[in-house]
Design a protein around this motif. Structure first.
Motif, short mmCIF file in Angstrom:
data_model
loop_
_atom_site.label_atom_id
_atom_site.label_comp_id
_atom_site.label_asym_id
_atom_site.label_seq_id
_atom_site.Cartn_x
_atom_site.Cartn_y
_atom_site.Cartn_z
N SER A 1 0.86 -1.18 0.00
CA SER A 1 0.00 0.00 0.00
C SER A 1 0.89 1.23 0.00
CB SER A 1 -0.87 -0.04 1.26
OG SER A 1 -1.67 1.10 1.33
N ASP A 2 0.30 2.40 -0.18
CA ASP A 2 1.09 3.63 -0.14
C ASP A 2 1.33 4.09 1.29
OD1 ASP A 2 1.16 3.64 -2.89
OD2 ASP A 2 -0.70 4.78 -3.07
N TYR A 3 0.51 3.60 2.20
CA TYR A 3 0.71 3.93 3.62
C TYR A 3 0.16 2.77 4.46
CZ TYR A 3 -3.75 5.74 1.99
OH TYR A 3 -4.94 5.89 1.33
N ASN A 4 0.51 2.74 5.73
CA ASN A 4 0.03 1.67 6.60
C ASN A 4 -1.45 1.86 6.92
OD1 ASN A 4 2.46 0.22 6.95
ND2 ASN A 4 3.21 1.83 8.32
N GLU A 5 -2.23 0.86 6.56
CA GLU A 5 -3.66 0.97 6.88
C GLU A 5 -4.21 -0.37 7.37
OE1 GLU A 5 -5.97 2.07 3.48
OE2 GLU A 5 -4.92 0.70 2.16
N LEU A 6 -5.24 -0.25 8.19
CA LEU A 6 -5.82 -1.40 8.85
C LEU A 6 -7.33 -1.33 8.69
CD1 LEU A 6 -5.13 -3.73 10.89
CD2 LEU A 6 -5.36 -2.03 12.70
N HIS A 7 -7.96 -2.48 8.37
CA HIS A 7 -9.42 -2.53 8.24
C HIS A 7 -9.96 -3.68 9.07
CE1 HIS A 7 -9.02 0.10 4.70
NE2 HIS A 7 -7.98 -0.66 4.39
N LEU A 8 -10.84 -3.35 10.01
CA LEU A 8 -11.52 -4.37 10.81
C LEU A 8 -13.02 -4.13 10.65
CD1 LEU A 8 -9.26 -3.84 13.94
CD2 LEU A 8 -9.09 -5.77 12.38
N PRO A 9 -13.57 -4.49 9.47
CA PRO A 9 -14.94 -4.10 9.14
C PRO A 9 -15.98 -4.55 10.15
CG PRO A 9 -14.07 -5.68 7.54
CD PRO A 9 -12.93 -5.24 8.38
N GLN A 10 -15.77 -5.74 10.76
CA GLN A 10 -16.82 -6.23 11.65
C GLN A 10 -17.05 -5.39 12.88
OE1 GLN A 10 -15.10 -9.81 11.19
NE2 GLN A 10 -16.94 -10.96 10.82
N ILE A 11 -15.99 -4.75 13.34
CA ILE A 11 -16.20 -3.90 14.52
C ILE A 11 -16.27 -2.43 14.10
CG2 ILE A 11 -15.38 -5.49 16.30
CD1 ILE A 11 -12.64 -4.23 16.17
N GLY A 12 -16.53 -2.23 12.80
CA GLY A 12 -16.78 -0.87 12.30
C GLY A 12 -15.53 0.01 12.27
N LEU A 13 -14.36 -0.62 12.23
CA LEU A 13 -13.13 0.17 12.18
C LEU A 13 -12.46 -0.03 10.83
CD1 LEU A 13 -11.77 -0.65 15.76
CD2 LEU A 13 -12.98 1.39 15.05
N ASN A 14 -12.64 0.96 9.94
CA ASN A 14 -12.06 0.88 8.60
C ASN A 14 -11.10 2.03 8.36
OD1 ASN A 14 -13.27 -1.45 7.33
ND2 ASN A 14 -15.21 -0.38 7.62
N ASN A 15 -10.19 1.83 7.42
CA ASN A 15 -9.25 2.90 7.03
C ASN A 15 -8.51 3.50 8.22
OD1 ASN A 15 -10.06 2.75 4.28
ND2 ASN A 15 -11.93 3.82 4.85
N ILE A 16 -8.07 2.64 9.11
CA ILE A 16 -7.28 3.16 10.22
C ILE A 16 -5.85 3.32 9.73
CG2 ILE A 16 -6.41 2.64 12.54
CD1 ILE A 16 -8.90 0.77 12.76
N LYS A 17 -5.33 4.52 9.85
CA LYS A 17 -3.94 4.78 9.46
C LYS A 17 -3.08 4.65 10.71
CE LYS A 17 -5.32 6.34 5.35
NZ LYS A 17 -6.67 5.76 5.42
N TRP A 18 -1.85 4.15 10.51
CA TRP A 18 -0.97 4.07 11.67
C TRP A 18 0.47 4.30 11.24
CZ3 TRP A 18 2.70 0.11 11.71
CH2 TRP A 18 2.48 -0.94 10.81
N GLN A 19 1.28 4.68 12.20
CA GLN A 19 2.71 4.89 11.92
C GLN A 19 3.54 4.51 13.14
OE1 GLN A 19 3.81 9.08 11.73
NE2 GLN A 19 1.78 9.68 12.45
N VAL A 20 4.80 4.25 12.86
CA VAL A 20 5.73 3.93 13.94
C VAL A 20 6.44 5.21 14.34
CG1 VAL A 20 7.65 2.44 14.63
CG2 VAL A 20 6.08 1.68 12.84
N LYS A 21 6.36 5.56 15.62
CA LYS A 21 7.05 6.74 16.15
C LYS A 21 7.93 6.28 17.30
CE LYS A 21 6.11 10.81 14.27
NZ LYS A 21 4.94 11.66 14.47
N GLY A 22 9.23 6.19 17.05
CA GLY A 22 10.13 5.72 18.11
C GLY A 22 9.74 4.32 18.53
N LYS A 23 9.40 4.15 19.83
CA LYS A 23 9.03 2.83 20.32
C LYS A 23 7.52 2.63 20.35
CE LYS A 23 12.97 1.30 22.97
NZ LYS A 23 13.42 0.72 24.22
N LYS A 24 6.80 3.55 19.75
CA LYS A 24 5.34 3.47 19.82
C LYS A 24 4.73 3.29 18.44
CE LYS A 24 3.54 5.69 23.91
NZ LYS A 24 4.52 6.40 24.72
N ILE A 25 3.52 2.71 18.46
CA ILE A 25 2.72 2.67 17.24
C ILE A 25 1.54 3.60 17.46
CG2 ILE A 25 1.15 1.23 15.91
CD1 ILE A 25 3.22 -0.89 16.01
#
Length: 373
Positions: free
Chosen positions: A45-69
């Motif tokens: 993908s062009d960026y990190n994305e997560l889709h969990l359609p069943q719990i209504g969570l779509n197009n979640i963008k995420w990134q790694v910042k130091g030791k955190k997500i």
């Protein structure tokens, strides 16, 4: 390369025997993978994305910042996924593997479409799905995504989220089939993680006490699963049992020795292909758990589970599965004709027979090619 999509299938789990005792050193459980799956798809993908359609969570963008997500939304339901991502990314960094953005979709068949929750281990299965997807997506000479590696990274991720639990569900989802499972030394893992031991070292070594062994049931033994219509939260039940363990250890020890006897007899019955002994051992384990529930004053067997079990006992033997308090019960039946009769009797008593079979494969991956839209 853009078009390559990996499809991941990870089975759910059911406990057969050894609940609660599995959290103690030197105790084993019998656990199975079931043929209801968590399904993941991962692709570039062009960026990190997560889709969990069943719990209504779509197009979640995420990134790694130091030791955190960092996710672009906050939701407690994401904690297992977040820790799975974090664990694998940390492992990749130690291995010197360059990350590239990916899209991951995870859908579950573990619960029914109408929102019925059966207690088939979805939090463990989602962790195993994320770990399996990433290890295969980034696979190169530096990584061989073995079952053992998937299990260990998933167990570490699970630990970051919950800090307790036997990880038997993770073993079932990873390896598949019928398993004899003995938990690793919890205090050892606790110490290693808190000491900041690097993950490469941690996953490469033998984990003290851990045993995951495939076993095979007697040929004429049938497993039947029924759902009581009530889902359960395990955490408060486990707390009550832990309180008994802390305050009345000698009484708790009595439960442990009863459980150990039942589980070891059950495992022997598998080696000996002795279905009658398997049926008896299941009853022994049920009695141990009933006794434990009485001592800790928790309803391991709800009225619905008691009903499920007494009907099962007409044809073989029954018991609760997992923490109890609701969810599923199981039955061992020797005669194939009895399976249909048992299911019919359950239905008449408002217990839903689940068409579940043992999934002989654990976490599996196949490549599918998608056309550009």
């Amino acid at each position: 390369m853009k078009d390559q999509v990996l499809k991941i299938k990870v089975p759910g789990k059911l406990f057969i025997a050894g609940e609660y005792a599995i959290l103690e050193q030197g105790h084993s459980a019998v656990v199975i993978a079931v043929d209801r799956y968590m399904i993941g798809e991962i692709s570039s993908s062009d960026y990190n994305e997560l889709h969990l359609p069943q719990i209504g969570l779509n197009n979640i963008k995420w990134q790694v910042k130091g030791k955190k997500i960092l996710f672009n939304i906050e939701d407690s339901k994401l904690s297992f996924v977040k820790n799975a991502l974090y664990t694998v990314i940390r492992f990749f960094k130690e291995k010197g593997i360059a990350l590239r953005p990916f899209s991951l979709t995870v859908e579950s068949e573990l619960d029914d479409g109408e929102g019925k929750k059966y207690g088939l281990g979805s939090s463990a299965a989602i962790v195993v799905t994320v770990v399996t997807a990433m290890l295969h997506f980034f696979q190169d000479k530096k990584i061989q995504p073995t079952e053992e590696l998937i299990y260990k990274l998933s167990a570490i991720a699970h630990y970051y989220t919950q800090g307790n639990g036997s990880c038997a569900d993770i073993a079932a989802s990873t390896f598949g089939g019928w398993l004899k499972y003995t938990m690793f030394d919890h205090s050892w893992l606790d110490h290693e993680i808190n000491a900041g031991t690097n993950l490469i070292k941690l996953v490469d070594q033998k984990w003290p006490l851990l045993e995951i062994k495939r076993i095979h049931p007697p040929q004429d033994l049938y497993l039947v699963v029924g759902w009581t219509g009530k889902s359960v939260s395990t955490v408060p039940m486990v707390r009550s049992i832990q309180a008994l363990r802390t305050n009345h250890f000698e009484v708790y020890q009595e439960f442990l020795s009863q459980s150990k006897y039942a589980v070891s007899r059950l495992i022997e019955s598998f080696y000996e292909n002795n279905s009658l002994r398997a049926v008896e051992s299941l009853t022994d384990n049920r009695h141990a758990l009933m006794h434990l529930g009485e001592l800790a004053t928790v309803d391991i067997e709800t009225p619905e589970l008691k009903k499920l079990i007494s009907i099962a006992n007409r044809y073989g033997s029954g018991k609760s599965s997992g923490a109890g308090g609701g969810d599923c019960g199981i039955a061992f039946v020797i005669n194939k004709e009895h399976v249909a009769k048992l299911e019919k009797d359950w239905q008449q008593a408002n217990i839903e027979p689940l068409k579940l079979n043992v999934s002989l494969t654990g976490a599996s991956v196949k490549t599918i090619t998608k056309n550009h839209h």
